[in-house]
Design an enzyme around this catalytic site. Structure first.
Site, PDB file in Angstrom:
ATOM      1  N   ASP A 115      -7.682   0.892  21.309  1.00  0.00           N
ATOM      2  CA  ASP A 115      -7.498   1.557  20.016  1.00  0.00           C
ATOM      3  C   ASP A 115      -8.709   1.415  19.110  1.00  0.00           C
ATOM      4  O   ASP A 115      -9.619   0.634  19.374  1.00  0.00           O
ATOM      5  CB  ASP A 115      -6.226   1.023  19.322  1.00  0.00           C
ATOM      6  N   ASP A 163       5.302  -6.621  14.722  1.00  0.00           N
ATOM      7  CA  ASP A 163       6.371  -5.613  14.745  1.00  0.00           C
ATOM      8  C   ASP A 163       6.621  -5.098  16.161  1.00  0.00           C
ATOM      9  O   ASP A 163       7.344  -4.122  16.354  1.00  0.00           O
ATOM     10  CB  ASP A 163       6.030  -4.452  13.798  1.00  0.00           C
ATOM     11  N   HIS A 200       4.241  -3.928  18.252  1.00  0.00           N
ATOM     12  CA  HIS A 200       3.333  -2.882  18.739  1.00  0.00           C
ATOM     13  C   HIS A 200       2.473  -3.380  19.899  1.00  0.00           C
ATOM     14  O   HIS A 200       2.153  -4.567  19.993  1.00  0.00           O
ATOM     15  CB  HIS A 200       2.478  -2.277  17.610  1.00  0.00           C
ATOM     16  N   GLU A 202       3.146   1.929  17.336  1.00  0.00           N
ATOM     17  CA  GLU A 202       4.003   1.283  16.347  1.00  0.00           C
ATOM     18  C   GLU A 202       5.477   1.632  16.610  1.00  0.00           C
ATOM     19  O   GLU A 202       5.778   2.619  17.287  1.00  0.00           O
ATOM     20  CB  GLU A 202       3.610   1.756  14.943  1.00  0.00           C
TER      21      GLU A 202
HETATM   22  C1  F6R Z   1      -5.796  -4.698  19.390  1.00  0.00           C
HETATM   23  C2  F6R Z   1      -4.441  -4.235  19.566  1.00  0.00           C
HETATM   24  C3  F6R Z   1      -3.292  -4.859  18.871  1.00  0.00           C
HETATM   25  C4  F6R Z   1      -3.315  -6.388  18.869  1.00  0.00           C
HETATM   26  C5  F6R Z   1      -2.119  -6.933  18.071  1.00  0.00           C
HETATM   27  C6  F6R Z   1      -2.151  -8.447  17.989  1.00  0.00           C
HETATM   28  O1  F6R Z   1      -6.711  -3.896  20.133  1.00  0.00           O
HETATM   29  O2  F6R Z   1      -4.266  -3.294  20.259  1.00  0.00           O
HETATM   30  O3  F6R Z   1      -2.098  -4.410  19.489  1.00  0.00           O
HETATM   31  O4  F6R Z   1      -3.267  -6.849  20.190  1.00  0.00           O
HETATM   32  O5  F6R Z   1      -2.147  -6.395  16.789  1.00  0.00           O
HETATM   33  O6  F6R Z   1      -3.252  -8.848  17.233  1.00  0.00           O
HETATM   34  P1  F6R Z   1      -3.681 -10.373  17.126  1.00  0.00           P
HETATM   35  O7  F6R Z   1      -4.211 -10.764  18.481  1.00  0.00           O
HETATM   36  O8  F6R Z   1      -4.762 -10.397  16.090  1.00  0.00           O
HETATM   37  O9  F6R Z   1      -2.454 -11.152  16.755  1.00  0.00           O
END
Ligand code: F6R
Length: 243
Positions: free
Chosen positions: A67, A136, A138, A143
């Site tokens: 992403d 959440d 994702h 989302e």
């Molecule tokens: C990042 C991504 C997100 C993260 C998620 C957890 O490329 O796709 O899905 O993996 O937001 O983020 P952290 O590791 O910062 O808790």
């Protein structure tokens, strides 16, 4: 689904790096699906160490990221392109022409997303997909919603994600509210999926995702259906799932 419990963040990172290293050793032209965020930083660090010790060669590897924030160029310090350079790509011998992140600078969401799906198709799909999980539920930036969306698409980030990620933006700086993300199909078609999670605050969502029903309201729950899905978590993150 396999669940591997690590003592702490360091051990989780070493185990994840070992799985990625095995993939690259078994298939030097591997296509790795890669993630940003705080969770995989230790994994990248370990891979860089093994590369420096001459144990790994990334010269034929392709990296396809999940992403990117819509509206950020790759030289913006909070862009995911910048993250990948700073935490991984700048330190290994991957060919820059084989590293992909959605083009956040393209204001035409439809074009940016279709181009990314084309890149994914031309790469022949992902061999191993590395994932974190949002509070959440994702994965990538898929989302919670009414449906699972298969293809790469533009999403509005939820309040929970905006709150969680605002820590990376400096005060007064406008945080993007939209992102381009690989869709659920791109993730599910990966040969192997490896999710990492650490810390107490991930325990509840892991429980919902992997002990609850498969539902687009908890996007990670779809991974229950993947034939080769591994979750590596530290004790804190897995405490509800394993109790
Ligand atoms: C990042 C991504 C997100 C993260 C998620 C957890 O490329 O796709 O899905 O993996 O937001 O983020 P952290 O590791 O910062 O808790």
């Amino acid at each position: 689904m396999k669940i591997i419990c690590a003592e702490n963040y360091q051990e989780m990172s070493e185990k994840a790096a070992a799985m990625i290293a095995a993939q690259v050793i078994m298939k030097p032209q591997a296509v790795l699906g890669l993630a940003t965020g705080s969770t995989p930083i230790g994994t990248y660090r370990q891979l860089i160490q093994w590369y420096n010790e001459g144990k790994l060669d990334f010269s034929q590897v392709t990296g396809i990221n999940l992403d990117e924030y819509r509206g950020l160029t790759g030289d913006h310090p909070q862009s995911y392109r910048y993250f990948m350079q700073r935490h991984f790509y700048d330190y290994v011998n991957i060919d820059p022409a084989r590293t992909y992140v959605p083009d956040g600078a393209d204001p035409d969401a439809e074009r940016a997303c279709r181009n990314y799906d084309q890149i994914l198709r031309e790469a022949g799909g992902i061999d191993l997909q590395l994932l974190g999980i949002g509070l959440d539920g994702h994965i990538g930036f898929n989302e919670p919603g009414e449906n699972f969306i298969g293809e790469t698409h533009c999403v509005k980030l939820t309040d929970s994600t905006l709150a969680a990620n605002s820590r990376f933006f400096s005060e007064g700086e406008q945080m993007p509210r939209e992102a381009y993300t690989l869709g659920i199909r791109g993730i599910l078609q990966a040969g192997k999926v490896l999710m990492l999670a650490d810390g107490r605050d991930k325990a509840d969502i892991l429980q919902q995702a992997f002990r609850g029903p498969v539902t687009p309201r908890v996007p990670a729950s779809i991974l229950q259906l993947h034939p080769d899905f591994t979750l590596i978590g530290d004790k804190e993150a897995l405490r509800m799932l394993l109790s």
